[in-house]
Design an enzyme around this catalytic site. Structure first.
Site, PDB file in Angstrom:
ATOM      1  N   HIS A   1      15.318  44.989  53.903  1.00 15.81           N
ATOM      2  CA  HIS A   1      16.085  44.168  54.866  1.00 15.81           C
ATOM      3  C   HIS A   1      15.985  44.757  56.284  1.00 15.81           C
ATOM      4  O   HIS A   1      16.971  45.238  56.844  1.00 15.81           O
ATOM      5  CB  HIS A   1      17.540  44.152  54.377  1.00 15.81           C
ATOM      6  CG  HIS A   1      18.408  43.091  54.987  1.00 15.81           C
ATOM      7  ND1 HIS A   1      18.746  43.047  56.317  1.00 15.81           N
ATOM      8  CD2 HIS A   1      19.040  42.025  54.425  1.00 15.81           C
ATOM      9  CE1 HIS A   1      19.546  42.023  56.544  1.00 15.81           C
ATOM     10  NE2 HIS A   1      19.723  41.386  55.422  1.00 15.81           N
TER      11      HIS A   1
ATOM     12  N   GLU B   1      12.312  40.427  56.887  1.00 14.56           N
ATOM     13  CA  GLU B   1      12.457  41.147  55.618  1.00 14.56           C
ATOM     14  C   GLU B   1      11.350  40.777  54.623  1.00 14.56           C
ATOM     15  O   GLU B   1      11.014  39.594  54.489  1.00 14.56           O
ATOM     16  CB  GLU B   1      13.810  40.802  55.003  1.00 14.56           C
ATOM     17  CG  GLU B   1      14.985  40.989  55.948  1.00 14.56           C
ATOM     18  CD  GLU B   1      16.232  40.263  55.474  1.00 14.56           C
ATOM     19  OE1 GLU B   1      16.448  40.157  54.248  1.00 14.56           O
ATOM     20  OE2 GLU B   1      16.988  39.772  56.343  1.00 14.56           O
TER      21      GLU B   1
HETATM   22  O1  TA6 Z   1      19.013  38.604  54.919  1.00 15.66           O
HETATM   23  C1  TA6 Z   1      19.910  37.702  55.553  1.00 15.66           C
HETATM   24  C2  TA6 Z   1      21.254  37.767  54.845  1.00 15.66           C
HETATM   25  O2  TA6 Z   1      21.144  37.382  53.493  1.00 15.66           O
HETATM   26  C3  TA6 Z   1      22.258  36.898  55.604  1.00 15.66           C
HETATM   27  O3  TA6 Z   1      22.646  35.768  54.852  1.00 15.66           O
HETATM   28  C4  TA6 Z   1      23.418  37.850  55.884  1.00 15.66           C
HETATM   29  O4  TA6 Z   1      24.357  37.808  54.829  1.00 15.66           O
HETATM   30  C5  TA6 Z   1      22.669  39.182  55.957  1.00 15.66           C
HETATM   31  O5  TA6 Z   1      21.761  39.121  54.865  1.00 15.66           O
HETATM   32  C6  TA6 Z   1      23.527  40.424  55.950  1.00 15.66           C
HETATM   33  O6  TA6 Z   1      24.176  40.577  54.725  1.00 15.66           O
HETATM   34  P1  TA6 Z   1      25.263  41.773  54.624  1.00 15.66           P
HETATM   35  O7  TA6 Z   1      25.754  41.734  53.207  1.00 15.66           O
HETATM   36  O8  TA6 Z   1      24.528  43.050  54.944  1.00 15.66           O
HETATM   37  O9  TA6 Z   1      26.308  41.453  55.655  1.00 15.66           O
END
Ligand code: TA6
Length: 277
Positions: free
Chosen positions: A149, A251
């Protein structure tokens, strides 16, 4: 290349960080979640974004760098999994060691949990190379979603464009999961949360930051692109209200219908490379 290119930092509970300083770059990895929190080629601005409000409390996920999402993505395919993005980014990983290699300094981390053995290699040099091997050491097949991520630092998201995903379908999570076909470059005008249904090399053009970044992935069938926009940023306690203009997530992932089933003894690898071009 010196042979002391890494140092261990300790926290209250023992080793907490691996800091890298070699001829090519500096960087840092937290054993919490094996989260890469910094990578900065010498002569460059930091390439990874890290929130100034990240908790670093040893329990919460670190906000920024490269959290590892596994064994599910978000709330999971059925929308009922907790914690969000799984337990990998919340776990204390073991630092195995670091070697000086041609590409720079390669630090290795391992974690065993829930019948899985994870082995993560972070190589920091002129490029950032992250590679995660997932092995099923249990007796039953397991279904895995995962994502590297990656939070990238940009000068001004309103002027950023991403190329490489033209014509690719994506799930638009800001529009209830509607599937849309990408028309031209990706630009940003508020919250953007997309799971592209194939992966591709992505070039991030950041005119305000005066550079372009190349993001390449292997073993990933999805690319996820995310920027929370002002409202979502303000709603996250570990995300500064105005920080959303300085970051974009690109990602490498296997998520939603692109999960994979890992038979006992099987291994799957996913990797991402980031470079300033
Ligand atoms: O990768 C994008 C995502 O899935 C968004 O929907 C948002 O939730 C982000 O990840 C961050 O997630 P987190 O649980 O780290 O706040």
């Amino acid at each position: 290349m010196n042979d002391n290119s890494f140092t261990l930092g300790t926290g209250a509970g023992g080793p907490a960080t691996v800091s890298i300083d070699n001829q090519h770059c500096t960087g840092e990895i937290h054993l919490h979640g094996a989260t890469v929190t910094a990578w900065q080629p010498k002569g460059e601005q930091p390439v990874l974004w890290l929130s100034g409000s990240s908790a670093f409390d040893g329990d919460s996920p670190i906000r920024g760098g490269v959290p590892i999402c596994l064994p599910w993505f978000g709330p999971g395919r059925d929308g009922d999994r907790q914690p969000a993005h799984g337990w990998a980014r919340l776990s204390e990983w073991e630092f195995v060691g670091a070697d000086d290699v041609e590409a720079g300094t390669c630090a290795t981390f391992v974690l065993q949990r829930d019948g899985l053995e994870l082995r993560y290699q972070v190589t920091m040099g002129e490029r950032l190379e992250i590679a995660l091997d997932v092995t099923n050491i249990g007796q039953e097949a397991v279904e895995i979603e995962e994502a590297l991520h990656t939070y990238l630092a940009v000068g001004d998201i309103s002027r950023v464009s991403l190329s490489g995903l033209e014509g690719v379908d994506y799930v638009d999570k800001t529009a209830g999961g509607t599937v849309v076909t990408q028309d031209g470059d990706i630009t940003f005008d508020g919250e953007t949360d997309r799971v592209y249904l194939t992966s591709a090399n992505v070039t991030v053009s950041d005119p305000a930051g005066g550079r372009k970044l190349l993001v390449q992935s292997q073993g990933a069938r999805n690319t996820v692109v995310w920027n929370p926009g002002p409202a979502k940023a303000a709603a996250m306690p570990d995300f500064g209200d105005d920080e959303w203009t300085q970051m974009v997530c690109v990602e490498a992932a296997n998520a939603l219908d692109n999960f994979y089933r890992l038979q006992p003894g099987g291994t799957h690898s996913i990797a991402q490379k980031v470079s300033v071009v």
